[in-house]
Design an enzyme around this catalytic site. Structure first.
Site, PDB file in Angstrom:
ATOM      1  N   GLU A   1      -1.389  -1.484   1.277  1.00 52.08           N
ATOM      2  CA  GLU A   1      -2.781  -1.688   0.850  1.00 52.08           C
ATOM      3  C   GLU A   1      -2.822  -2.682  -0.314  1.00 52.08           C
ATOM      4  O   GLU A   1      -3.792  -3.405  -0.489  1.00 52.08           O
ATOM      5  CB  GLU A   1      -3.423  -0.345   0.441  1.00 52.08           C
ATOM      6  CG  GLU A   1      -4.890  -0.257   0.819  1.00 52.08           C
ATOM      7  CD  GLU A   1      -5.479   1.145   0.706  1.00 52.08           C
ATOM      8  OE1 GLU A   1      -5.791   1.743   1.744  1.00 52.08           O
ATOM      9  OE2 GLU A   1      -5.630   1.646  -0.425  1.00 52.08           O
TER      10      GLU A   1
ATOM     11  N   HIS B   1      19.906   9.887  13.004  1.00 54.21           N
ATOM     12  CA  HIS B   1      19.923  10.341  14.396  1.00 54.21           C
ATOM     13  C   HIS B   1      18.692   9.866  15.159  1.00 54.21           C
ATOM     14  O   HIS B   1      18.381  10.384  16.225  1.00 54.21           O
ATOM     15  CB  HIS B   1      20.046  11.866  14.440  1.00 54.21           C
ATOM     16  CG  HIS B   1      21.347  12.327  13.862  1.00 54.21           C
ATOM     17  ND1 HIS B   1      22.504  12.407  14.608  1.00 54.21           N
ATOM     18  CD2 HIS B   1      21.693  12.661  12.592  1.00 54.21           C
ATOM     19  CE1 HIS B   1      23.504  12.811  13.827  1.00 54.21           C
ATOM     20  NE2 HIS B   1      23.034  12.958  12.603  1.00 54.21           N
TER      21      HIS B   1
ATOM     22  N   GLY C   1      -7.196   3.913  -5.957  1.00 51.09           N
ATOM     23  CA  GLY C   1      -6.885   5.115  -5.174  1.00 51.09           C
ATOM     24  C   GLY C   1      -5.390   5.370  -5.054  1.00 51.09           C
ATOM     25  O   GLY C   1      -4.898   6.473  -5.311  1.00 51.09           O
ATOM     26  N   ARG C   2      -4.640   4.323  -4.692  1.00 54.77           N
ATOM     27  CA  ARG C   2      -3.200   4.514  -4.456  1.00 54.77           C
ATOM     28  C   ARG C   2      -2.401   4.640  -5.745  1.00 54.77           C
ATOM     29  O   ARG C   2      -1.190   4.839  -5.704  1.00 54.77           O
ATOM     30  CB  ARG C   2      -2.676   3.374  -3.578  1.00 54.77           C
ATOM     31  CG  ARG C   2      -3.010   1.980  -4.073  1.00 54.77           C
ATOM     32  CD  ARG C   2      -2.855   0.956  -2.965  1.00 54.77           C
ATOM     33  NE  ARG C   2      -3.318  -0.379  -3.337  1.00 54.77           N
ATOM     34  CZ  ARG C   2      -4.569  -0.803  -3.236  1.00 54.77           C
ATOM     35  NH1 ARG C   2      -5.505   0.019  -2.805  1.00 54.77           N
ATOM     36  NH2 ARG C   2      -4.904  -2.041  -3.563  1.00 54.77           N
TER      37      ARG C   2
ATOM     38  N   GLU D   1     -14.378  10.943   6.125  1.00 47.30           N
ATOM     39  CA  GLU D   1     -13.425  11.989   6.500  1.00 47.30           C
ATOM     40  C   GLU D   1     -13.461  13.145   5.499  1.00 47.30           C
ATOM     41  O   GLU D   1     -13.521  14.319   5.869  1.00 47.30           O
ATOM     42  CB  GLU D   1     -11.996  11.421   6.548  1.00 47.30           C
ATOM     43  CG  GLU D   1     -11.742  10.364   7.615  1.00 47.30           C
ATOM     44  CD  GLU D   1     -12.012   8.940   7.125  1.00 47.30           C
ATOM     45  OE1 GLU D   1     -12.818   8.753   6.176  1.00 47.30           O
ATOM     46  OE2 GLU D   1     -11.425   8.010   7.705  1.00 47.30           O
TER      47      GLU D   1
ATOM     48  N   LYS E   1     -12.529   9.546  -4.928  1.00 42.67           N
ATOM     49  CA  LYS E   1     -12.957   8.662  -6.006  1.00 42.67           C
ATOM     50  C   LYS E   1     -14.443   8.346  -5.856  1.00 42.67           C
ATOM     51  O   LYS E   1     -15.213   8.455  -6.796  1.00 42.67           O
ATOM     52  CB  LYS E   1     -12.109   7.378  -5.960  1.00 42.67           C
ATOM     53  CG  LYS E   1     -12.457   6.367  -7.023  1.00 42.67           C
ATOM     54  CD  LYS E   1     -11.493   5.195  -6.998  1.00 42.67           C
ATOM     55  CE  LYS E   1     -11.996   4.077  -7.881  1.00 42.67           C
ATOM     56  NZ  LYS E   1     -11.089   2.930  -7.924  1.00 42.67           N
TER      57      LYS E   1
ATOM     58  N   LYS F   1     -14.341   0.854   8.436  1.00 44.36           N
ATOM     59  CA  LYS F   1     -15.303   1.900   8.045  1.00 44.36           C
ATOM     60  C   LYS F   1     -16.698   1.507   8.506  1.00 44.36           C
ATOM     61  O   LYS F   1     -17.453   2.316   9.035  1.00 44.36           O
ATOM     62  CB  LYS F   1     -15.341   2.045   6.516  1.00 44.36           C
ATOM     63  CG  LYS F   1     -14.149   2.698   5.899  1.00 44.36           C
ATOM     64  CD  LYS F   1     -14.419   2.930   4.414  1.00 44.36           C
ATOM     65  CE  LYS F   1     -13.162   3.316   3.674  1.00 44.36           C
ATOM     66  NZ  LYS F   1     -13.334   3.362   2.225  1.00 44.36           N
TER      67      LYS F   1
END
Ligand code: F6P
Length: 555
Positions: free
Chosen positions: A354, A385, A268-269, A213, A207, A513
Site C-alpha cells: 500500500e 514443504h 492506517g498501516r 466492511e 480510522k 470502493k
C-alpha cells in the site's frame, strides 16, 4: 521539479556496476573474502542483520550510499520525524513515530505539540485495560469479560492481529482475542457462534468510521448482542470504539467516553502504535504494550542517528532497491523461522504494497522504473514443504528475509534446534547451490546407478546464487517485536525516498470502493436485470447471471 532518479548519473553507474556483479556467483564472493560475515553484518537494537549473502561488495554499498545522498535521504528522515507535511497528496504529516516517542520531547504539527494528546490517550487506555483485567469492567449482566473481538480491516486489523498473534505467550490468562475483518458473513458468523454475549467485548476499529466492511460487521455484531441480551442498553457495556471520527462513533451509538482517539496524521498501516493497538494492550497488558512502543522508539533513534551504512533500515532499503531496479527482481519473500510471526508477512503486504505501489513521483511525474516488490511469505518450515522448490530451482531471482529467534517462547526439547538448523541450512543452500560436479559426486557416493545418475543429474543440480538477509534476535518479546516492525516501516520509507514517491497515501484503494458502491444498488434491485449504471459487458453479464441464480429473475 526534482530530477527523476533514473535520469541521474548514479543510477547509470549502478546499472554498469550490476553488469559486472551479475556474472559473479555468491559463493565466489565468499571464497574471495574470509571475513565476509564480519564485513557485511550489523548489530543494532538487539538485532543482528547478516546481509553477507547478497550480491554486493563494498563498492556496491558506496554506490548505494551515493544514491541515498543524491535522493536526500537524511533530509527526508529529518522531515518525517519533525512532523512536516511529507504526505503531500493528503496534506498531512506522517507521525507514527510520535506515537512511540518515549522521550516525550515535543513534536510540533502545525505549531502544536502532539505529545500531550498522545499521552492523554495512553492514560485513558491504561485504566480501561486494567478494569477489563480486574473484572471491574463488567458486561451488561455483571459478568467479567472473557472474549475481545476487534472489528476492523486493513491497518485497523492486520497490525493488531499480527501483534496479538505474535505475543500470545503474553496474553492475559482469562482473555481470548478474535479479529473480524472480512465482510463475508462467514467471518463474523463463525466467530460469534463460539462466543457468549454476556462476556464479549467488541472493539470497533476504524480510522474513518466509514469503511463498508467494518460498519456492516459492527452493525451485525450489535444486532446479535442486543437480540441475545434483550436490551439496547447492553451496547454501552459491550462496545468501545477506536477512531478519528468522534461524531460518527456517537451516531453509531457508542458513548464518546468509550471511544479512544487517534489522528489523521496516523496512516492506517502505521496505526498499531496508536489506540488502534487497543486489542493488543487488552490482551498483553499496558506494560507490555508500552514495551512494544519502547522497542520501536529505540529503532527510531537508530534510524535517525546511525550513519547511512551502519543503519539497519537504510541498508535493507538500499539492498531492496538494488534488486528491484538493477537485478530486475519483482518479488520478495519473508520467512519467519518463528511461528509467532506467522501473520508478519500479511502485515508486511499492506505496509509495503500500500505504501510503495505507486507509479508517479511525489510531484506527479510518471516514472520509468519499477517500484514496489510483491511481498509474500510464510513461516519457515511450512514454506519449505510448500514453495521453497521455486526458490531452489525456479528461474527467478527472489531475495529472501530470514527471521530467526534463538529461543522459542515455548520449550520442548529438540524443537528449537530443528528450527535453527533448518533456517541456517536453507539460507546456506539457497546461496551456495550445488553445481554439476558436486551433484555428480553426491549421487555417486549415494550409489546411484550410472544411467539413472546421468538422467537425474540436471534435475538435481541447484544453481544457488539466491540472495538473502538473515535477522537474528534472542526471543520474540514485546520490545523485539516493536523493533522489528519499526525496522520494516523505516525500510519502506528508505525505498520511497530512493524512488521519489509518497509512501503515505493509498488512492489506489479508493477506486474499488467507489465502483463497489455504484454496483451495490444494481445488485440489490430485485426487479430487473438491467443495471442502473452501464458497466462493461463482462460485468453486466456476471451481474445478470448472479441475479438469475439468486432467483430475482425468472431463469
Ligand atoms: O485498505 C484501505 C484502507 O484505507 C487502509 O489504508 C486502512 O487501513 C483501511 O482501509 C481501513 O480503514 P479504516 O480504518 O478507516 O476503517
Amino acid at each position: 521539479m526534482d530530477t527523476i532518479v533514473s535520469h541521474t548519473h548514479i543510477w547509470t553507474t549502478l546499472q554498469n556496476h550490476q553488469k559486472y556483479l551479475a556474472s559473479v556467483h555468491l559463493r565466489d564472493l565468499f571464497a574471495l573474502d574470509s571475513q565476509r560475515f564480519e564485513n557485511f553484518s550489523l548489530e543494532a537494537c538487539g538485532l543482528l542483520l547478516d546481509y553477507s549473502k547478497n550480491h554486493l561488495t563494498t563498492n556496491t554499498l558506496s554506490l548505494l550510499q551515493e544514491l541515498a545522498i543524491k535522493t536526500k535521504l537524511k533530509n527526508w528522515i529529518h522531515q518525517e520525524f519533525s512532523g512536516e507535511t511529507i504526505n503531500n497528496t493528503e496534506q498531512r504529516a506522517a507521525l507514527h513515530t510520535a506515537l512511540r516517542n518515549r522521550s516525550n520531547q515535543a513534536i510540533l504539527v502545525d505549531g502544536k505539540d502532539v505529545m500531550p494528546a498522545i499521552n492523554a490517550v495512553l492514560e485513558k487506555i491504561r485504566p480501561f485495560v486494567d478494569s477489563v483485567h480486574s473484572g471491574n469492567w463488567q458486561g451488561y449482566t455483571g459478568k467479567k469479560i472473557e472474549s475481545i473481538v476487534n472489528i476492523g480491516i486493513g491497518g485497523s486489523d492486520l497490525g493488531p492481529s499480527m501483534v496479538a498473534r505474535a505475543l500470545k505467550a503474553y496474553h492475559h490468562p482469562r482473555l481470548k482475542s478474535y479479529f473480524v475483518s472480512n465482510v463475508d458473513a462467514i467471518h463474523l458468523g463463525e466467530i460469534l457462534q463460539d462466543l457468549d454475549p454476556e462476556t464479549t467485548l467488541f472493539i470497533i476499529a476504524s480510522k474513518t468510521f466509514t469503511t463498508q466492511e467494518t460498519l456492516l460487521n459492527a452493525n451485525s455484531a450489535r444486532k446479535w448482542l442486543v437480540e441475545k441480551l434483550g436490551d439496547d442498553k447492553a451496547v454501552a457495556k459491550h462496545f468501545v470504539a477506536v477512531s478519528t471520527a468522534t461524531k460518527k462513533v456517537i451516531q453509531f451509538g457508542i458513548d464518546p467516553s468509550h471511544m479512544f482517539e487517534f489522528w489523521d496524521w496516523v496512516g492506517g498501516r502505521y496505526s498499531l502504535w496508536s489506540a488502534i493497538g487497543l486489542p493488543i494492550a487488552v490482551m498483553v497488558g499496558m506494560d507490555n504494550f508500552e514495551k512494544l512502543l519502547e522497542g520501536a522508539h529505540e529503532m527510531d533513534q537508530h534510524f535517525k542517528t546511525a550513519p547511512l551504512l551502519e543503519n539497519m533500515p537504510v541498508l535493507m532499503g538500499l539492498i531492496d532497491v538494488w534488486y528491484n531496479n538493477f537485478f530486475g527482481s519483482t518479488t520478495q519473500v519473508v520467512l519467519p523461522y518463528d511461528y509467532s510471526l506467522s501473520l508478519f508477512p500479511a502485515h508486511l503486504q499492506q505496509l509495503v504494497m500500500e505504501s510503495l505501489g505507486k507509479r508517479v513521483t511525489r510531484e506527479g511525474q510518471q516514472i520509468d522504473y519499477s517500484t514496489c516488490p510483491i511481498i509474500w511469505g510464510a513461516p519457515g518450515n511450512n514454506g519449505q514443504h510448500a514453495f521453497y522448490q521455486l526458490l531452489h530451482q525456479g528461474t527467478r531471482l527472489i531475495p529472501a528475509d530470514f527471521l530467526i529467534a534463538i529461543e522459542s517462547q515455548y520449550d520442548f526439547p529438540g524443537h528449537q534446534d530443528a528450527v535453527l538448523s533448518n533456517a541456517l541450512a536453507q539460507s546456506h543452500a539457497l546461496m551456495m547451490g550445488r553445481n554439476t560436479e558436486e551433484t555428480r559426486k553426491a549421487l555417486t557416493d549415494a550409489g546411484l546407478d550410472i544411467q539413472l545418475l546421468e538422467q537425474q543429474l540436471p534435475h538435481r543440480v541447484f544453481k544457488g546464487n539466491q540472495p538473502s538477509n538473515t535477522l537474528v534476535y534472542q526471543k520474540l518479546t514485546p520490545e523485539i517485536l516493536g523493533k522489528l516492525i519499526a525496522l520494516y516501516e523505516h525500510k519502506v520509507f528508505v525505498q520511497s525516498v530512493c524512488w521519489g514517491i509518497n509512501p503515505f497515501d493509498q488512492w489506489g484503494v479508493e477506486l474499488g470502493k467507489q465502483v463497489a458502491s455504484d454496483l451495490l444498488p444494481t445488485l440489490q434491485n430485485t426487479q430487473t436485470s438491467v443495471t442502473t449504471k452501464v458497466h462493461d459487458a463482462s460485468t453486466e453479464g456476471l451481474l445478470r447471471y448472479i441475479k438469475n441464480k439468486r432467483n430475482y429473475l425468472p431463469s
